[in-house]
Design a protein around this motif. Structure first.
Motif, mmCIF file in Angstrom:
data_model
loop_
_atom_site.group_PDB
_atom_site.id
_atom_site.type_symbol
_atom_site.label_atom_id
_atom_site.label_comp_id
_atom_site.label_asym_id
_atom_site.label_seq_id
_atom_site.Cartn_x
_atom_site.Cartn_y
_atom_site.Cartn_z
ATOM 1 N N ASP A 1 31.007 71.656 -8.649
ATOM 2 C CA ASP A 1 31.504 70.279 -8.778
ATOM 3 C C ASP A 1 32.924 70.156 -8.220
ATOM 4 N N PHE A 2 33.729 71.147 -8.494
ATOM 5 C CA PHE A 2 35.117 71.084 -8.024
ATOM 6 C C PHE A 2 35.189 71.198 -6.493
ATOM 7 N N LEU A 3 34.350 72.056 -5.933
ATOM 8 C CA LEU A 3 34.329 72.199 -4.463
ATOM 9 C C LEU A 3 33.821 70.919 -3.801
ATOM 10 N N GLY A 4 32.780 70.343 -4.370
ATOM 11 C CA GLY A 4 32.208 69.120 -3.796
ATOM 12 C C GLY A 4 31.894 69.299 -2.320
ATOM 13 N N ASN A 5 32.305 68.323 -1.506
ATOM 14 C CA ASN A 5 32.042 68.400 -0.062
ATOM 15 C C ASN A 5 33.239 68.937 0.723
ATOM 16 N N ASN A 6 34.225 69.462 0.006
ATOM 17 C CA ASN A 6 35.410 69.976 0.710
ATOM 18 C C ASN A 6 35.082 71.290 1.410
#
Ligand code: GSH
Length: 239
Positions: A173-178
């Motif tokens: 969730d923290f990484l997401g699309n980064n």
């Protein structure tokens, strides 16, 4: 030249120790030249790997190593982070290294006979047959005691996987699309996450933790990006 001491490589990952992968990845991301050396924990100043040798000093523990590298060679990866981003990065690293790590150790050294056979082959396979089994059984007992002592080992198997899966969800969730955990450019948190994730995703050690991590597609994609950019010697595409 910085000398990095770590376990000899096994499986198709840079190292079977998440902390050795983290340190090596940091060195590569920060573009610091280093030499690889292979060692065993009893040779390390604190009895754990990795450690480095630089300018006549031995520094043990990936956290102290990276702090030393930043002080000595400049903070090439994290200096642009705000104070609150640095706090988040540190908290995420502690989650990965001081909690998720123990679920990985449980899987590797715990109940499953198949996983134990593979761990034993990978870690102790090069030892002479006469002493291999004795040392393997002794180290396994110690590792299981560590998981128990840390506290995770006191939970049921389902609870251990549940805790590990919650942490994998938080990472995903923290990484997401980064492209990286803290945004566009690599930071120490990426080195820490890569070290742990390849030790879950890309080892022949099977568990519900691995299955769960595989289903979080952005985590595999992240690992493949880091591998492509910093470990071009590993040619195979991992899934
Ligand atoms: N906090 C240390 C942890 C290092 C660590 O736990 N290394 C493990 C391998 S993953 C080790 O050498 N264990 C040997 C032992 O416990 O005897 C770091 O960040 O470097």
């Amino acid at each position: 030249m910085i000398k990095l001491y770590q376990f000899a490589p096994v499986w198709e990952i840079p190292n079977l120790s998440p902390f050795c992968v983290k340190t090596e990845t940091y060195l590569r991301m920060a573009n610091l030249p280093y030499e690889r050396h292979y060692a065993l924990p009893p040779q390390a100043p604190k009895g754990k790997l990795p450690f480095i040798h630089d300018s006549g000093r031995k520094i043990a523990d990936s956290r102290f190593i990276i702090e030393y590298l930043k002080e000595t060679y400049g903070d090439k990866l994290d200096q642009h982070l705000s104070v609150s981003q640095q706090a988040i990065s540190m908290a995420m690293q502690r989650m990965i290294e001081d909690d998720l790590y123990w679920a990985v150790m449980y899987v590797r050294w715990g109940k499953s006979d198949a996983n134990w056979r593979e761990t034993k082959r990978a870690i102790f396979g090069i030892m002479p047959a006469g002493i291999r089994d004795l040392i393997a059984v002794y180290v396994r007992r110690q590792m299981r005691q560590q998981v128990w002592g840390q506290g995770l080992g006191r939970h049921s198997e389902d609870e251990i996987y549940h805790v590990g899966q919650q942490e994998l969800t938080a990472l995903s969730d923290f990484l997401g699309n980064n492209p990286h955990f803290m945004g566009d450019t690599p930071t120490t948190l990426d080195a820490s996450a890569f070290g742990m994730l390849v030790n879950i995703l890309w080892c022949p050690i099977e568990s519900p933790l691995k299955e769960y991590a595989k289903a979080l597609n952005n985590l595999s994609a992240f690992c493949n990006r880091v591998k492509q950019e910093y470990y071009s010697e590993y040619e195979v595409e991992n899934n």
